[in-house]
Structures are given as C-alpha cells and as structure tokens.
Design a protein around this motif. Structure first.
Motif, PDB file in Angstrom:
ATOM      1  N   GLU A  78      -2.578   4.586  -0.072  1.00 36.62           N
ATOM      2  CA  GLU A  78      -3.866   5.259   0.034  1.00 36.62           C
ATOM      3  C   GLU A  78      -4.917   4.343   0.669  1.00 36.62           C
ATOM      4  OE1 GLU A  78      -6.996   7.644  -2.847  1.00 36.62           O
ATOM      5  OE2 GLU A  78      -5.159   6.811  -3.696  1.00 36.62           O
ATOM      6  N   ALA A  79      -4.924   3.081   0.286  1.00 39.51           N
ATOM      7  CA  ALA A  79      -5.894   2.129   0.827  1.00 39.51           C
ATOM      8  C   ALA A  79      -5.652   1.847   2.308  1.00 39.51           C
ATOM      9  CB  ALA A  79      -5.831   0.819   0.031  1.00 39.51           C
ATOM     10  N   ASN A  80      -4.407   1.967   2.753  1.00 39.66           N
ATOM     11  CA  ASN A  80      -4.061   1.671   4.147  1.00 39.66           C
ATOM     12  C   ASN A  80      -3.770   2.929   4.956  1.00 39.66           C
ATOM     13  OD1 ASN A  80      -3.873  -1.415   4.433  1.00 39.66           O
ATOM     14  ND2 ASN A  80      -2.895  -0.972   2.483  1.00 39.66           N
ATOM     15  N   ASP A  81      -4.259   4.062   4.506  1.00 40.73           N
ATOM     16  CA  ASP A  81      -4.047   5.340   5.175  1.00 40.73           C
ATOM     17  C   ASP A  81      -4.433   5.292   6.656  1.00 40.73           C
ATOM     18  OD1 ASP A  81      -4.840   8.001   6.226  1.00 40.73           O
ATOM     19  OD2 ASP A  81      -4.255   8.730   4.250  1.00 40.73           O
ATOM     20  N   PRO A  82      -5.611   4.782   7.038  1.00 40.13           N
ATOM     21  CA  PRO A  82      -5.967   4.771   8.473  1.00 40.13           C
ATOM     22  C   PRO A  82      -4.996   3.966   9.342  1.00 40.13           C
ATOM     23  CG  PRO A  82      -7.908   4.346   7.123  1.00 40.13           C
ATOM     24  CD  PRO A  82      -6.723   4.300   6.208  1.00 40.13           C
ATOM     25  N   LEU A  83      -4.515   2.857   8.825  1.00 40.26           N
ATOM     26  CA  LEU A  83      -3.559   2.027   9.561  1.00 40.26           C
ATOM     27  C   LEU A  83      -2.253   2.791   9.793  1.00 40.26           C
ATOM     28  CD1 LEU A  83      -2.928  -0.912  10.589  1.00 40.26           C
ATOM     29  CD2 LEU A  83      -1.927  -1.291   8.339  1.00 40.26           C
ATOM     30  N   ILE A  84      -1.767   3.465   8.765  1.00 32.34           N
ATOM     31  CA  ILE A  84      -0.511   4.221   8.858  1.00 32.34           C
ATOM     32  C   ILE A  84      -0.671   5.394   9.815  1.00 32.34           C
ATOM     33  CG2 ILE A  84       1.140   5.615   7.549  1.00 32.34           C
ATOM     34  CD1 ILE A  84       0.380   3.828   5.093  1.00 32.34           C
ATOM     35  N   GLU A 112      11.835   5.703  12.805  1.00 36.27           N
ATOM     36  CA  GLU A 112      10.998   4.805  13.603  1.00 36.27           C
ATOM     37  C   GLU A 112       9.569   4.773  13.053  1.00 36.27           C
ATOM     38  OE1 GLU A 112       9.901   4.116  18.326  1.00 36.27           O
ATOM     39  OE2 GLU A 112      11.337   5.684  17.773  1.00 36.27           O
ATOM     40  N   CYS A 113       9.033   5.925  12.676  1.00 35.71           N
ATOM     41  CA  CYS A 113       7.686   5.981  12.083  1.00 35.71           C
ATOM     42  C   CYS A 113       7.649   5.218  10.757  1.00 35.71           C
ATOM     43  CB  CYS A 113       7.270   7.435  11.844  1.00 35.71           C
ATOM     44  SG  CYS A 113       6.846   8.355  13.320  1.00 35.71           S
ATOM     45  N   GLU A 114       8.683   5.404   9.946  1.00 39.56           N
ATOM     46  CA  GLU A 114       8.765   4.694   8.658  1.00 39.56           C
ATOM     47  C   GLU A 114       8.827   3.177   8.872  1.00 39.56           C
ATOM     48  OE1 GLU A 114      12.167   4.124   5.292  1.00 39.56           O
ATOM     49  OE2 GLU A 114      11.830   6.170   5.975  1.00 39.56           O
ATOM     50  N   ALA A 115       9.667   2.736   9.807  1.00 38.48           N
ATOM     51  CA  ALA A 115       9.820   1.305  10.066  1.00 38.48           C
ATOM     52  C   ALA A 115       8.522   0.696  10.606  1.00 38.48           C
ATOM     53  CB  ALA A 115      10.963   1.069  11.052  1.00 38.48           C
ATOM     54  N   LYS A 116       7.858   1.396  11.514  1.00 39.74           N
ATOM     55  CA  LYS A 116       6.613   0.886  12.089  1.00 39.74           C
ATOM     56  C   LYS A 116       5.526   0.787  11.023  1.00 39.74           C
ATOM     57  CE  LYS A 116       3.918  -0.417  15.420  1.00 39.74           C
ATOM     58  NZ  LYS A 116       4.042  -1.743  15.999  1.00 39.74           N
ATOM     59  N   ALA A 117       5.396   1.819  10.181  1.00 40.19           N
ATOM     60  CA  ALA A 117       4.385   1.804   9.124  1.00 40.19           C
ATOM     61  C   ALA A 117       4.666   0.690   8.120  1.00 40.19           C
ATOM     62  CB  ALA A 117       4.334   3.164   8.430  1.00 40.19           C
ATOM     63  N   ASN A 118       5.936   0.517   7.740  1.00 38.89           N
ATOM     64  CA  ASN A 118       6.286  -0.560   6.811  1.00 38.89           C
ATOM     65  C   ASN A 118       6.046  -1.936   7.430  1.00 38.89           C
ATOM     66  OD1 ASN A 118       6.977   0.274   4.207  1.00 38.89           O
ATOM     67  ND2 ASN A 118       8.981   0.989   4.879  1.00 38.89           N
ATOM     68  N   GLU A 119       6.317  -2.067   8.719  1.00 37.58           N
ATOM     69  CA  GLU A 119       6.076  -3.341   9.413  1.00 37.58           C
ATOM     70  C   GLU A 119       4.588  -3.701   9.371  1.00 37.58           C
ATOM     71  OE1 GLU A 119       5.842  -4.598  14.067  1.00 37.58           O
ATOM     72  OE2 GLU A 119       7.592  -3.401  13.467  1.00 37.58           O
ATOM     73  N   LEU A 120       3.730  -2.717   9.634  1.00 42.14           N
ATOM     74  CA  LEU A 120       2.293  -2.964   9.598  1.00 42.14           C
ATOM     75  C   LEU A 120       1.805  -3.248   8.180  1.00 42.14           C
ATOM     76  CD1 LEU A 120       1.080  -0.269  12.140  1.00 42.14           C
ATOM     77  CD2 LEU A 120       1.104  -2.743  12.450  1.00 42.14           C
ATOM     78  N   LEU A 121       2.366  -2.536   7.193  1.00 45.09           N
ATOM     79  CA  LEU A 121       1.997  -2.789   5.797  1.00 45.09           C
ATOM     80  C   LEU A 121       2.401  -4.199   5.374  1.00 45.09           C
ATOM     81  CD1 LEU A 121       2.865   0.609   4.090  1.00 45.09           C
ATOM     82  CD2 LEU A 121       0.598  -0.430   4.280  1.00 45.09           C
ATOM     83  N   LEU A 122       3.568  -4.634   5.835  1.00 46.63           N
ATOM     84  CA  LEU A 122       4.035  -5.980   5.499  1.00 46.63           C
ATOM     85  C   LEU A 122       3.083  -7.039   6.067  1.00 46.63           C
ATOM     86  CD1 LEU A 122       6.295  -7.597   4.126  1.00 46.63           C
ATOM     87  CD2 LEU A 122       7.512  -7.573   6.301  1.00 46.63           C
ATOM     88  N   LYS A 123       2.644  -6.839   7.301  1.00 44.87           N
ATOM     89  CA  LYS A 123       1.697  -7.779   7.915  1.00 44.87           C
ATOM     90  C   LYS A 123       0.354  -7.760   7.185  1.00 44.87           C
ATOM     91  CE  LYS A 123       3.421  -7.652  12.651  1.00 44.87           C
ATOM     92  NZ  LYS A 123       3.130  -7.181  14.014  1.00 44.87           N
ATOM     93  N   GLU A 124      -0.096  -6.560   6.807  1.00 38.66           N
ATOM     94  CA  GLU A 124      -1.426  -6.397   6.218  1.00 38.66           C
ATOM     95  C   GLU A 124      -1.480  -6.777   4.744  1.00 38.66           C
ATOM     96  OE1 GLU A 124      -5.428  -5.532   6.612  1.00 38.66           O
ATOM     97  OE2 GLU A 124      -3.933  -5.518   8.195  1.00 38.66           O
ATOM     98  N   THR A 125      -0.453  -6.374   3.987  1.00 38.77           N
ATOM     99  CA  THR A 125      -0.510  -6.536   2.529  1.00 38.77           C
ATOM    100  C   THR A 125       0.582  -7.436   1.959  1.00 38.77           C
ATOM    101  OG1 THR A 125       0.901  -4.607   2.104  1.00 38.77           O
ATOM    102  CG2 THR A 125      -1.476  -4.214   2.313  1.00 38.77           C
ATOM    103  N   GLY A 126       1.601  -7.732   2.763  1.00 44.67           N
ATOM    104  CA  GLY A 126       2.704  -8.550   2.264  1.00 44.67           C
ATOM    105  C   GLY A 126       3.774  -7.757   1.549  1.00 44.67           C
ATOM    106  N   LYS A 127       3.725  -6.418   1.646  1.00 43.37           N
ATOM    107  CA  LYS A 127       4.699  -5.586   0.937  1.00 43.37           C
ATOM    108  C   LYS A 127       5.026  -4.346   1.748  1.00 43.37           C
ATOM    109  CE  LYS A 127       5.623  -3.504  -3.466  1.00 43.37           C
ATOM    110  NZ  LYS A 127       5.162  -3.161  -4.793  1.00 43.37           N
TER     111      LYS A 127
END
Length: 141
Positions: A78-84, A112-127
């Motif tokens: 929810e906190a990273n909704d705009p990034l996703i 591909e959408c799932e992997a890209k979103a998780n990749e960005l979340l990992l960079k942003e939040t570490g998870k």
C-alpha cells in the motif's frame, strides 16, 4: 407435573449445545499458526496505451490484485502503490498488440509485471512483498 418434565427435557437438550459452544469459543481465541494471506488491489484500474500496429494505438485496462503473505507486507504494498503502478504501466505500454492479445504471452506478461514490481520493492524497501500478481480483469482494444 407435565410442565416440570418439559422444562427438564429442555434443560437436558440444551446442555450439550452450551458445552459445545464454549469449546468452540476457546478454539477461535487461538491465533492461526500458518501464514495469513492478504490481498491488495491496485485501485483504480490501470489503463494505458500500447502500439497495436505500426500506425495505431490500442488501449488496455486491467484490474490487478497483489497477494501478500502478511499484513505487514500488505501495508508495504500500500505504501509503495505509486511505484508498483508506474512499473506496470511502463511495462504494459512497451508491449505490442500481439503480446497483449495473446493468451500464451499473457501469463509471461503477468510474471514479468510481478518480477519487475518485486525488483523495485527490493531496491526500495529491502523486501520482495508480492507473492503473486493476479490479473482479475484484462481488457484490450
């Protein structure tokens, strides 16, 4: 006398139900032992354009649900909704009409959408907080 018999009979019939109700209350008070799956909906729907052929644009409208393994992960989504949302819009907009319309490539697109979103979340939040990305609506024109 018959009234006393009916009262006694009613009391005997209700006693086991009362005992079962108290046992059930104890079971519901215990915390669940396994992971608690939560869903987070990207609201509103994602709408973007894609190149249908060399001269025309098409558009796609999709509703996406994100599966998280805990409430903490759901809050992270929810906190990273705009990034996703931005990552998914860019990814969908970069595809061709054939890639959008094909059922075979739709699953690849979802992954591909799932992997890209998780990749960005990992960079942003570490998870990696997304367990599954699900297209609940997928319309194109």
């Amino acid at each position: 006398m018959p009234l006393a018999r009916y009262a006694l009979l009613a009391l005997l019939c209700l006693t086991p139900l009362g005992a079962m109700a108290s046992e059930g209350g104890e079971e519901t008070a215990q915390a669940p032992t396994g992971p608690v799956i939560s869903y987070y909906a990207l609201e509103p729907d994602i709408i973007t354009n894609y190149l249908s052929d060399s001269k025309t644009l098409g558009y796609i409208r999709t509703t996406i649900e994100l599966m998280a393994e805990s409430e903490a992960d759901k809050k992270l989504l929810e906190a990273n909704d705009p990034l996703i949302r931005d990552a998914i819009i860019r990814l969908l907009g970069s595809k061709t009409g054939e890639q959008i319309k094909s059922l075979a490539t739709r699953e690849e697109l979802r992954k591909e959408c799932e992997a890209k979103a998780n990749e960005l979340l990992l960079k942003e939040t570490g998870k990696k907080a997304i367990k599954e990305l699900i297209f609940t609506k997928f319309l194109y024109q």
